[in-house]
Design a protein around this motif. Structure first.
Motif, PDB file in Angstrom:
ATOM      1  N   THR A  15     -63.277   1.268  12.828  1.00  0.00           N
ATOM      2  CA  THR A  15     -62.543   0.828  14.010  1.00  0.00           C
ATOM      3  C   THR A  15     -63.144   1.407  15.281  1.00  0.00           C
ATOM      4  OG1 THR A  15     -60.458   0.520  12.829  1.00  0.00           O
ATOM      5  CG2 THR A  15     -60.316   0.954  15.190  1.00  0.00           C
ATOM      6  N   GLY A  16     -63.291   0.566  16.301  1.00  0.00           N
ATOM      7  CA  GLY A  16     -63.827   1.015  17.578  1.00  0.00           C
ATOM      8  C   GLY A  16     -64.294  -0.149  18.419  1.00  0.00           C
ATOM      9  N   MET A  17     -64.790   0.182  19.604  1.00  0.00           N
ATOM     10  CA  MET A  17     -65.406  -0.805  20.481  1.00  0.00           C
ATOM     11  C   MET A  17     -66.885  -0.884  20.111  1.00  0.00           C
ATOM     12  SD  MET A  17     -64.775  -2.908  22.954  1.00  0.00           S
ATOM     13  CE  MET A  17     -63.330  -2.301  23.839  1.00  0.00           C
ATOM     14  N   TYR A  18     -67.358  -2.074  19.832  1.00  0.00           N
ATOM     15  CA  TYR A  18     -68.748  -2.284  19.453  1.00  0.00           C
ATOM     16  C   TYR A  18     -69.498  -2.866  20.643  1.00  0.00           C
ATOM     17  CZ  TYR A  18     -67.971  -1.044  14.616  1.00  0.00           C
ATOM     18  OH  TYR A  18     -67.690  -0.348  13.471  1.00  0.00           O
ATOM     19  N   LEU A  19     -70.594  -2.212  20.985  1.00  0.00           N
ATOM     20  CA  LEU A  19     -71.367  -2.588  22.171  1.00  0.00           C
ATOM     21  C   LEU A  19     -72.798  -2.949  21.793  1.00  0.00           C
ATOM     22  CD1 LEU A  19     -69.693   0.400  22.957  1.00  0.00           C
ATOM     23  CD2 LEU A  19     -69.970  -0.777  25.133  1.00  0.00           C
ATOM     24  N   LEU A  44     -66.704  -9.027   9.264  1.00  0.00           N
ATOM     25  CA  LEU A  44     -66.778  -9.598  10.606  1.00  0.00           C
ATOM     26  C   LEU A  44     -68.241  -9.796  10.967  1.00  0.00           C
ATOM     27  CD1 LEU A  44     -64.200  -7.542  12.731  1.00  0.00           C
ATOM     28  CD2 LEU A  44     -64.061  -9.977  12.177  1.00  0.00           C
ATOM     29  N   ARG A  45     -68.493 -10.783  11.806  1.00  0.00           N
ATOM     30  CA  ARG A  45     -69.839 -10.991  12.323  1.00  0.00           C
ATOM     31  C   ARG A  45     -69.787 -10.934  13.844  1.00  0.00           C
ATOM     32  NH1 ARG A  45     -73.556 -15.974  13.232  1.00  0.00           N
ATOM     33  NH2 ARG A  45     -75.650 -15.183  12.730  1.00  0.00           N
ATOM     34  N   LEU A  46     -70.440  -9.945  14.395  1.00  0.00           N
ATOM     35  CA  LEU A  46     -70.504  -9.785  15.831  1.00  0.00           C
ATOM     36  C   LEU A  46     -71.733 -10.506  16.382  1.00  0.00           C
ATOM     37  CD1 LEU A  46     -69.639  -6.000  16.197  1.00  0.00           C
ATOM     38  CD2 LEU A  46     -68.098  -7.957  15.928  1.00  0.00           C
ATOM     39  N   SER A  47     -71.589 -11.039  17.586  1.00  0.00           N
ATOM     40  CA  SER A  47     -72.694 -11.707  18.268  1.00  0.00           C
ATOM     41  C   SER A  47     -72.872 -11.105  19.653  1.00  0.00           C
ATOM     42  CB  SER A  47     -72.423 -13.202  18.397  1.00  0.00           C
ATOM     43  OG  SER A  47     -72.291 -13.815  17.143  1.00  0.00           O
ATOM     44  N   CYS A  48     -74.089 -11.192  20.138  1.00  0.00           N
ATOM     45  CA  CYS A  48     -74.418 -10.718  21.490  1.00  0.00           C
ATOM     46  C   CYS A  48     -75.435 -11.687  22.076  1.00  0.00           C
ATOM     47  CB  CYS A  48     -74.983  -9.309  21.425  1.00  0.00           C
ATOM     48  SG  CYS A  48     -75.722  -8.695  22.955  1.00  0.00           S
ATOM     49  N   VAL A  49     -75.190 -12.114  23.285  1.00  0.00           N
ATOM     50  CA  VAL A  49     -76.134 -12.959  24.001  1.00  0.00           C
ATOM     51  C   VAL A  49     -76.530 -12.242  25.283  1.00  0.00           C
ATOM     52  CG1 VAL A  49     -76.529 -15.182  25.075  1.00  0.00           C
ATOM     53  CG2 VAL A  49     -75.153 -15.042  23.011  1.00  0.00           C
ATOM     54  N   ALA A  50     -77.822 -12.210  25.557  1.00  0.00           N
ATOM     55  CA  ALA A  50     -78.316 -11.464  26.714  1.00  0.00           C
ATOM     56  C   ALA A  50     -79.200 -12.344  27.587  1.00  0.00           C
ATOM     57  CB  ALA A  50     -79.093 -10.241  26.257  1.00  0.00           C
ATOM     58  N   SER A  51     -79.264 -11.996  28.854  1.00  0.00           N
ATOM     59  CA  SER A  51     -80.138 -12.705  29.790  1.00  0.00           C
ATOM     60  C   SER A  51     -80.529 -11.759  30.915  1.00  0.00           C
ATOM     61  CB  SER A  51     -79.438 -13.947  30.353  1.00  0.00           C
ATOM     62  OG  SER A  51     -78.279 -13.575  31.077  1.00  0.00           O
ATOM     63  N   GLU A 104     -70.890  -9.552  24.367  1.00  0.00           N
ATOM     64  CA  GLU A 104     -70.580  -9.488  22.945  1.00  0.00           C
ATOM     65  C   GLU A 104     -69.379 -10.369  22.618  1.00  0.00           C
ATOM     66  OE1 GLU A 104     -71.601  -5.189  24.294  1.00  0.00           O
ATOM     67  OE2 GLU A 104     -70.441  -6.917  25.030  1.00  0.00           O
ATOM     68  N   SER A 105     -69.313 -10.781  21.357  1.00  0.00           N
ATOM     69  CA  SER A 105     -68.158 -11.526  20.871  1.00  0.00           C
ATOM     70  C   SER A 105     -68.048 -11.337  19.365  1.00  0.00           C
ATOM     71  CB  SER A 105     -68.281 -13.015  21.219  1.00  0.00           C
ATOM     72  OG  SER A 105     -69.422 -13.576  20.591  1.00  0.00           O
ATOM     73  N   GLY A 106     -66.924 -11.766  18.818  1.00  0.00           N
ATOM     74  CA  GLY A 106     -66.763 -11.744  17.373  1.00  0.00           C
ATOM     75  C   GLY A 106     -65.891 -10.637  16.809  1.00  0.00           C
ATOM     76  N   GLY A 107     -65.435  -9.745  17.668  1.00  0.00           N
ATOM     77  CA  GLY A 107     -64.558  -8.692  17.180  1.00  0.00           C
ATOM     78  C   GLY A 107     -63.199  -9.236  16.782  1.00  0.00           C
ATOM     79  N   GLY A 108     -62.391  -8.389  16.181  1.00  0.00           N
ATOM     80  CA  GLY A 108     -61.060  -8.809  15.784  1.00  0.00           C
ATOM     81  C   GLY A 108     -60.417  -7.771  14.892  1.00  0.00           C
ATOM     82  N   SER A 109     -59.309  -8.174  14.284  1.00  0.00           N
ATOM     83  CA  SER A 109     -58.573  -7.289  13.381  1.00  0.00           C
ATOM     84  C   SER A 109     -58.696  -7.803  11.958  1.00  0.00           C
ATOM     85  CB  SER A 109     -57.093  -7.242  13.787  1.00  0.00           C
ATOM     86  OG  SER A 109     -56.939  -6.687  15.069  1.00  0.00           O
ATOM     87  N   VAL A 110     -59.083  -6.912  11.057  1.00  0.00           N
ATOM     88  CA  VAL A 110     -59.243  -7.274   9.657  1.00  0.00           C
ATOM     89  C   VAL A 110     -58.683  -6.157   8.788  1.00  0.00           C
ATOM     90  CG1 VAL A 110     -61.272  -8.714  10.016  1.00  0.00           C
ATOM     91  CG2 VAL A 110     -61.556  -6.283   9.497  1.00  0.00           C
TER      92      VAL A 110
END
Length: 123
Positions: free
Chosen positions: A90-94, A18-25, A6-12
């Motif tokens: 607020t939290g960890m996004y998975l 915010l736009r979160l992204s996830c890449v999987a393989s 995952e990527s794209g988290g932050g403080s706002v």
């Protein structure tokens, strides 16, 4: 070997986006159900949104009307657009994957998980 990142988290500030992204393989992404979950300190992991292989979506109550989940199978990518953010978001996004059908309300059934990206919303 399965990888989910995952990527794209932050403080706002509240009201921001915010736009979160996830890449999987490591698995056949296009046939899997993909989902976003979140976990705040001291709270149980909860489903945010899920999307079937064909693009059908489902949202848990906290994000309805504010969050949009999408996927691009050709890129093995999953996204979560979050608007009108609130401090309680607020939290960890998975990011997670499971064979269909999607069960966004049952985190325990999901097979593959990323490490998460932190989202912090200040008032």
């Amino acid at each position: 070997q399965v990888h989910v990142v995952e990527s794209g988290g932050g403080s706002v500030q509240a009201g921001g986006s915010l736009r979160l992204s996830c890449v999987a393989s490591g698995f056949t992404f296009s046939t899997y159900c993909m989902g976003w979950f979140r976990q705040a300190p001291g709270k149980v992991r909860e489903g945010v949104a899920s999307i079937e292989w064909d693009g059908s979506t489902s949202y848990a109550d906290p994000g309805k009307g504010r969050f949009t989940i999408s996927r691009v199978n050709a890129k093995n990518a999953l996204y979560l657009q979050m608007n009108s953010l609130k401090p309680e978001d607020t939290g960890m996004y998975l990011c997670a994957a499971e064979p269909p059908p999607c069960r966004v309300g049952e985190p325990a059934t999901w097979d593959y998980w990323g490490q998460g990206t932190q989202v912090t919303v200040s008032s």
